[in-house]
Design a protein around this motif. Sequence first.
Motif, PDB file in Angstrom:
ATOM      1  N   PRO A   1      42.000  44.369  41.947  1.00 27.53           N
ATOM      2  CA  PRO A   1      41.700  43.781  40.936  1.00 27.53           C
ATOM      3  C   PRO A   1      40.276  43.108  40.823  1.00 27.53           C
ATOM      4  O   PRO A   1      39.820  43.389  39.684  1.00 27.53           O
ATOM      5  CB  PRO A   1      42.418  42.370  40.944  1.00 27.53           C
ATOM      6  CG  PRO A   1      43.725  42.750  41.791  1.00 27.53           C
ATOM      7  CD  PRO A   1      43.024  43.989  42.765  1.00 27.53           C
TER       8      PRO A   1
ATOM      9  N   PHE B   1      40.901  36.310  25.788  1.00 26.10           N
ATOM     10  CA  PHE B   1      42.372  35.969  24.979  1.00 26.10           C
ATOM     11  C   PHE B   1      41.956  35.188  23.575  1.00 26.10           C
ATOM     12  O   PHE B   1      40.890  34.854  23.398  1.00 26.10           O
ATOM     13  CB  PHE B   1      43.218  34.998  25.599  1.00 26.10           C
ATOM     14  CG  PHE B   1      43.519  35.883  27.041  1.00 26.10           C
ATOM     15  CD1 PHE B   1      44.947  36.184  27.053  1.00 26.10           C
ATOM     16  CD2 PHE B   1      42.939  35.895  28.221  1.00 26.10           C
ATOM     17  CE1 PHE B   1      45.497  36.777  28.327  1.00 26.10           C
ATOM     18  CE2 PHE B   1      43.372  36.661  29.283  1.00 26.10           C
ATOM     19  CZ  PHE B   1      44.527  37.035  29.377  1.00 26.10           C
TER      20      PHE B   1
ATOM     21  N   PHE C   1      39.725  27.176  32.731  1.00 23.52           N
ATOM     22  CA  PHE C   1      40.570  26.549  33.966  1.00 23.52           C
ATOM     23  C   PHE C   1      40.291  25.255  33.586  1.00 23.52           C
ATOM     24  O   PHE C   1      39.136  24.662  33.804  1.00 23.52           O
ATOM     25  CB  PHE C   1      40.185  27.288  35.202  1.00 23.52           C
ATOM     26  CG  PHE C   1      40.458  28.601  35.351  1.00 23.52           C
ATOM     27  CD1 PHE C   1      41.684  29.128  35.182  1.00 23.52           C
ATOM     28  CD2 PHE C   1      39.484  29.586  35.367  1.00 23.52           C
ATOM     29  CE1 PHE C   1      41.732  30.395  35.251  1.00 23.52           C
ATOM     30  CE2 PHE C   1      39.398  31.068  35.323  1.00 23.52           C
ATOM     31  CZ  PHE C   1      40.778  31.481  35.381  1.00 23.52           C
TER      32      PHE C   1
ATOM     33  N   PHE D   1      33.477  31.665  38.105  1.00 23.51           N
ATOM     34  CA  PHE D   1      34.738  32.215  38.582  1.00 23.51           C
ATOM     35  C   PHE D   1      34.805  33.620  38.829  1.00 23.51           C
ATOM     36  O   PHE D   1      35.273  34.077  39.934  1.00 23.51           O
ATOM     37  CB  PHE D   1      36.027  31.759  37.676  1.00 23.51           C
ATOM     38  CG  PHE D   1      37.234  31.935  38.224  1.00 23.51           C
ATOM     39  CD1 PHE D   1      37.745  31.051  38.952  1.00 23.51           C
ATOM     40  CD2 PHE D   1      38.059  33.196  37.960  1.00 23.51           C
ATOM     41  CE1 PHE D   1      39.168  31.309  39.368  1.00 23.51           C
ATOM     42  CE2 PHE D   1      39.336  33.377  38.276  1.00 23.51           C
ATOM     43  CZ  PHE D   1      39.931  32.540  39.124  1.00 23.51           C
TER      44      PHE D   1
ATOM     45  N   GLN E   1      34.106  39.330  42.009  1.00 16.28           N
ATOM     46  CA  GLN E   1      33.685  40.683  41.568  1.00 16.28           C
ATOM     47  C   GLN E   1      32.032  41.068  42.402  1.00 16.28           C
ATOM     48  O   GLN E   1      31.438  40.227  42.269  1.00 16.28           O
ATOM     49  CB  GLN E   1      33.349  40.697  40.090  1.00 16.28           C
ATOM     50  CG  GLN E   1      34.790  40.719  39.355  1.00 16.28           C
ATOM     51  CD  GLN E   1      34.651  40.650  38.137  1.00 16.28           C
ATOM     52  OE1 GLN E   1      33.659  40.843  37.290  1.00 16.28           O
ATOM     53  NE2 GLN E   1      35.673  40.404  37.316  1.00 16.28           N
TER      54      GLN E   1
ATOM     55  N   ARG F   1      46.862  35.098  33.848  1.00 15.90           N
ATOM     56  CA  ARG F   1      46.406  36.345  33.476  1.00 15.90           C
ATOM     57  C   ARG F   1      44.817  36.485  33.338  1.00 15.90           C
ATOM     58  O   ARG F   1      44.265  37.341  33.697  1.00 15.90           O
ATOM     59  CB  ARG F   1      47.042  36.929  32.050  1.00 15.90           C
ATOM     60  CG  ARG F   1      48.447  37.310  32.300  1.00 15.90           C
ATOM     61  CD  ARG F   1      48.921  37.914  30.757  1.00 15.90           C
ATOM     62  NE  ARG F   1      50.459  37.830  30.905  1.00 15.90           N
ATOM     63  CZ  ARG F   1      51.269  37.118  30.061  1.00 15.90           C
ATOM     64  NH1 ARG F   1      50.694  36.251  29.581  1.00 15.90           N
ATOM     65  NH2 ARG F   1      52.448  37.269  30.255  1.00 15.90           N
ATOM     66  N   ALA F   2      44.364  35.477  33.028  1.00 15.47           N
ATOM     67  CA  ALA F   2      42.928  35.275  32.696  1.00 15.47           C
ATOM     68  C   ALA F   2      42.358  35.146  34.003  1.00 15.47           C
ATOM     69  O   ALA F   2      41.280  36.149  34.075  1.00 15.47           O
ATOM     70  CB  ALA F   2      42.475  33.901  31.958  1.00 15.47           C
ATOM     71  N   SER F   3      42.733  34.729  34.911  1.00 14.27           N
ATOM     72  CA  SER F   3      42.083  34.711  36.345  1.00 14.27           C
ATOM     73  C   SER F   3      42.041  36.052  37.015  1.00 14.27           C
ATOM     74  O   SER F   3      41.214  36.732  37.393  1.00 14.27           O
ATOM     75  CB  SER F   3      42.697  33.667  36.966  1.00 14.27           C
ATOM     76  OG  SER F   3      43.951  33.981  37.736  1.00 14.27           O
TER      77      SER F   3
ATOM     78  N   SER G   1      42.338  38.850  35.105  1.00 18.13           N
ATOM     79  CA  SER G   1      41.630  39.946  34.374  1.00 18.13           C
ATOM     80  C   SER G   1      40.259  39.652  34.645  1.00 18.13           C
ATOM     81  O   SER G   1      38.964  40.441  34.470  1.00 18.13           O
ATOM     82  CB  SER G   1      41.758  39.503  32.680  1.00 18.13           C
ATOM     83  OG  SER G   1      41.086  38.528  32.528  1.00 18.13           O
ATOM     84  N   LEU G   2      39.759  38.564  35.224  1.00 14.80           N
ATOM     85  CA  LEU G   2      38.425  38.265  35.903  1.00 14.80           C
ATOM     86  C   LEU G   2      38.169  38.445  37.190  1.00 14.80           C
ATOM     87  O   LEU G   2      37.304  38.040  37.927  1.00 14.80           O
ATOM     88  CB  LEU G   2      38.065  36.638  35.619  1.00 14.80           C
ATOM     89  CG  LEU G   2      37.891  36.229  34.262  1.00 14.80           C
ATOM     90  CD1 LEU G   2      37.658  34.793  34.238  1.00 14.80           C
ATOM     91  CD2 LEU G   2      36.582  36.573  33.467  1.00 14.80           C
ATOM     92  N   GLY G   3      39.299  39.298  37.904  1.00 15.68           N
ATOM     93  CA  GLY G   3      39.108  39.986  39.124  1.00 15.68           C
ATOM     94  C   GLY G   3      39.676  39.282  40.128  1.00 15.68           C
ATOM     95  O   GLY G   3      39.611  39.722  41.506  1.00 15.68           O
ATOM     96  N   ALA G   4      40.352  38.073  40.012  1.00 14.35           N
ATOM     97  CA  ALA G   4      41.060  37.372  41.139  1.00 14.35           C
ATOM     98  C   ALA G   4      42.397  38.096  41.694  1.00 14.35           C
ATOM     99  O   ALA G   4      43.150  38.710  40.661  1.00 14.35           O
ATOM    100  CB  ALA G   4      41.333  36.101  40.584  1.00 14.35           C
ATOM    101  N   SER G   5      42.654  38.210  42.611  1.00 15.50           N
ATOM    102  CA  SER G   5      43.930  39.026  43.184  1.00 15.50           C
ATOM    103  C   SER G   5      45.021  38.029  42.878  1.00 15.50           C
ATOM    104  O   SER G   5      44.648  36.729  42.569  1.00 15.50           O
ATOM    105  CB  SER G   5      43.855  39.406  44.689  1.00 15.50           C
ATOM    106  OG  SER G   5      43.740  38.251  45.296  1.00 15.50           O
TER     107      SER G   5
ATOM    108  N   ALA H   1      44.330  34.997  45.249  1.00 17.72           N
ATOM    109  CA  ALA H   1      42.982  34.235  44.845  1.00 17.72           C
ATOM    110  C   ALA H   1      43.548  33.626  43.715  1.00 17.72           C
ATOM    111  O   ALA H   1      43.072  32.363  43.601  1.00 17.72           O
ATOM    112  CB  ALA H   1      41.968  35.320  44.578  1.00 17.72           C
TER     113      ALA H   1
END
Lengths: 219, 519
Positions: free
Chosen positions: A71, A80, A86, A97, A102, B166-168, B170-174, B177
Amino acid sequence: MSLEFVSQSKVLLPQGSRELRVEGCIEAGEIVGLQGPSGCGKSTLLRHIAQVGDAPFAMRLHDTEVLALAPNERRISLVFQRALLFPHLSVRENLRFPMRFQSPYSSWSRELQDARIDKHLAELGLESLSSRSVVTLSGGEAMRIALVRAMVSTPKCLLLDEAFAALDKESKALVKTWLKTRIKEHRIPTLLVAHVAEDLMDFVDRSIFWPEPGRPLQF
Amino acid sequence: MESLRNSQSSLWIDRGLLIVVAACTVVPFLFFVVDALFGIEGSSLSSIFFKLLGRAFFFGVGQAFASAVFSVGLAFVVALGLLTLRDGARQKLATAVRGLGQSLFVLPGTAIALLVLSVSASLREIVGAWTLIIAAHALWSSLFIASHVFERLEAWLDAEGADLLRASQSLGASTMASLKCVVFPLLLIEVRTWFPLIFLWSFGAFSTVFLLGSGPQHSTPEVLLYYTLMNDLDSSRLLVLFVLNLTIGVALLRLFSNQDSSLSSGRLLLSVDSQSAVKHEALTLPMRALFTALSLILVLGAALLMLGQVYAILQGGLPDPSIWKGLSSSLSYAALVSALSLGLMLWTARASSHTRKALSYLLAVSPVLLAASWSHFAFMGASERPLLLSMLVCAAGLSLLQVPFAALWIERSLASMNSDLALYARSAGLSDSQIYWSLKLPYLRPVFEKVLIYVFCIALGEIALASIWLREAPPLALAAKRLTQSYDFQSAAWIFVLTFVAALLSRRFFRAVLRRVFV
């Protein structure tokens, strides 16, 4: 450097389970607009491309199979319809975040990350919001922060789901110009879903209309 | 002008009802103080009493803490697990499990009491009385608390939780995480809100400690108070116990209100829509499966222990006529508790935000205060009371004990309701009363349903207040306790079957009625 699909997957749409067939390519730095009737699966498609849908969705991003990536290596940013910040984090923490996960940003020091965040906020005139709690933001402010969050880690692919709908006319023009400049600069393939034709104007390079759910979509 | 008149009259109704509820809590207390100060009984605050009190205090705090940690921990762990799943999967199976889980969750306290009583003597010898009580109460409270947390979590997922995840991602968090950075902090805030209330509720718990403790040696201040009341009616001892309970209650309430104010300043996250739809059923599958498993263990455990008696029921025909009387008493008691709880909830939903907050604080203290003060009130009052009055007072006490969670839930649900909806309705010409009946109540229907089913089942299994107030017409749970103690397991098995059927029917009944009324 592009986003290529030759993919078909069974997805759950409001009308029931459907086959989602997508084929085509979005070139590096190209912005594609996607329109279609409500419920045809536009948002579902974006979720699948971002790999946060119900099922795996095969595609190639910059000549790499996305499914083979972890990911934090995919770097596909999805904005969205709602800002989805958050709520337990401040604006700055929200923007930090993606950089926590990344590369190469995850190895940066906190100061470097903050400097990058400040630079992005300043470009949109949002620097005064950096220490605010996100629950105190207006709808438009939250949406702009969500867009900055999507861009702050320079994604390899950008997906926008009605991302301009909550913005007023002035903010919309500013955000679109800023976003387009950065997309072209970093050659990010971008897919924008919009209901309103005005949102596509002066922004996309080409538009696609998806007439009905279940019909194959070709880029 | 008319709306001003309406708001003034509703203000007076609010104040009036608030005074009634406050009076229900305070008047017994005043009787208590007066009796302690001017009563004819002599003081006997012996060192043995203080020794028992000290032990009861530490045990009470210990068992409340263990219950709160276990309950919240269980809900927390399962919540983390269920959030890792994606929606859309195994919906049919989820629907089946949901039906089964909810049916079994309405299992009344009677069955649990019978199960526990059947094995308590041998278990007490093996693990010790305190361990047994802590384990039993933790299990019971976790079923209760986890269901509340679960309902809120389900609603949160439905509202925006799944999209935040989903947002988290899509921002790269497994997945891990996302759990660590998003779900964990969000749940932690929710837990901080619930923890003091669960602690308070567990500290004031009566039945488990009373049933398993088997005497003042193993009791909490609440149960010790009961023994003092039953054995010698010594007002000085009662006052010491009461003040102790009150101090703990107020301290916890203070803690609770601090948490609440920090949350209401904008950090509350799981304040969600009560209208949890069915589309995220798959996400909640593990939680439902857990409830089902726990409920099944309890039911099957009780059934296995009483297999011989259940078989005898099938062979032996109808039960003793006294059981039918007990059933009638139980159903009347449960119906009265449900009606009073419904009234309290209707009022809570209708009250202004300030009144609702004041009410929820008042009700939050009630678990600690009520059993003691109401039972004392009973003994201070006339010994000969009409049955209806006894039942009414007993039902009022139980309703006040059970409603705090509902009040908190209603407060949260209304806070999360889009205020623009009410504005729109007002602009469309609806009066405050019409907005209440046609907008707020249908919105709160799921909360009302769950709470009513729950209080009905609790009333079916309640023995603490019933043992004080309804000795002349014992409800089934009380009868079951007596029968089990006298080893009449066949009659106890009948009670198990009857209460279980009544609990299952109550679920269908309340759902059908509320869906017809709150449209």
